[in-house]
Design an enzyme around this catalytic site. Structure first.
Site, short mmCIF file in Angstrom:
data_model
loop_
_atom_site.label_atom_id
_atom_site.label_comp_id
_atom_site.label_asym_id
_atom_site.label_seq_id
_atom_site.Cartn_x
_atom_site.Cartn_y
_atom_site.Cartn_z
CE LYS A 1 -6.11 3.94 -12.12
NZ LYS A 1 -5.06 4.35 -11.16
CG PHE B 1 -0.77 0.61 -2.88
CD1 PHE B 1 -1.40 -0.01 -3.95
CD2 PHE B 1 0.62 0.65 -2.88
CE1 PHE B 1 -0.68 -0.58 -4.99
CE2 PHE B 1 1.35 0.09 -3.91
CZ PHE B 1 0.69 -0.53 -4.97
CG ASN C 1 -3.60 7.67 -11.36
OD1 ASN C 1 -4.54 6.93 -11.64
ND2 ASN C 1 -2.40 7.21 -11.05
CG HIS D 1 -4.53 0.14 -15.06
ND1 HIS D 1 -3.58 -0.23 -14.14
CD2 HIS D 1 -4.60 -0.87 -15.97
CE1 HIS D 1 -3.09 -1.42 -14.48
NE2 HIS D 1 -3.70 -1.83 -15.58
#
EC number: 2.7.4.6
Length: 137
Positions: A9, A57, A112, A115
């Site tokens: 990411k 979200f 985080n 993915h």
């Protein structure tokens, strides 16, 4: 052999931890059969994450994923999907187990680091979203 899709990411690319993620992938026994650095447009991010369109979200996720470059990957090994999910760790890095990518490198639930496809069906959609057959070796 099974294939799965992965993304490093924007937060990880910005923090220059791409090499650490790739090392953990290879140490986990995965073969990288496709890899490219790209920058998603907001429209491309919305198309990729369409399954979350009705979730609260969705807008923030698409804005985040289009804020900078990502590394798209196709990984291969036996049980690639489950093993990649395990190596990624829990979505929230605070809840991830030691030795996982998110525990080691994640910052928050949104930032985080990685993915991954959550099922064979997801992988069969996500891989060709970014790669054609000629790009996979």
């Amino acid at each position: 052999m099974e294939r799965t899709f992965a993304i490093i990411k924007p937060d990880a690319v910005e923090r220059n931890v791409t090499g650490k993620v790739l090392a953990m992938i290879e140490e986990g026994g995965f073969k990288i059969v496709g890899m490219k650095k790209i920058r998603l447009s907001k429209c491309q991010a919305e198309g990729f994450y369409y399954v979350h369109k009705e979730r609260p979200f969705f807008g923030d996720l698409c804005a985040f994923m289009s804020r900078g470059p990502v590394i798209a990957l196709v990984l291969e090994k036996e049980n690639a999907i489950a093993d990649w999910r395990g190596l990624m760790g829990a979505t929230n890095p605070a809840n991830a187990e030691a030795g996982t990518i998110r525990k080691a490198l994640g910052v928050s639930i949104e930032e985080n680091t990685v993915h991954g496809s959550d099922s064979p069906e997801s992988a069969s959609y996500e891989i060709p979203y970014f790669f054609n057959q000629l790009e996979l070796v």
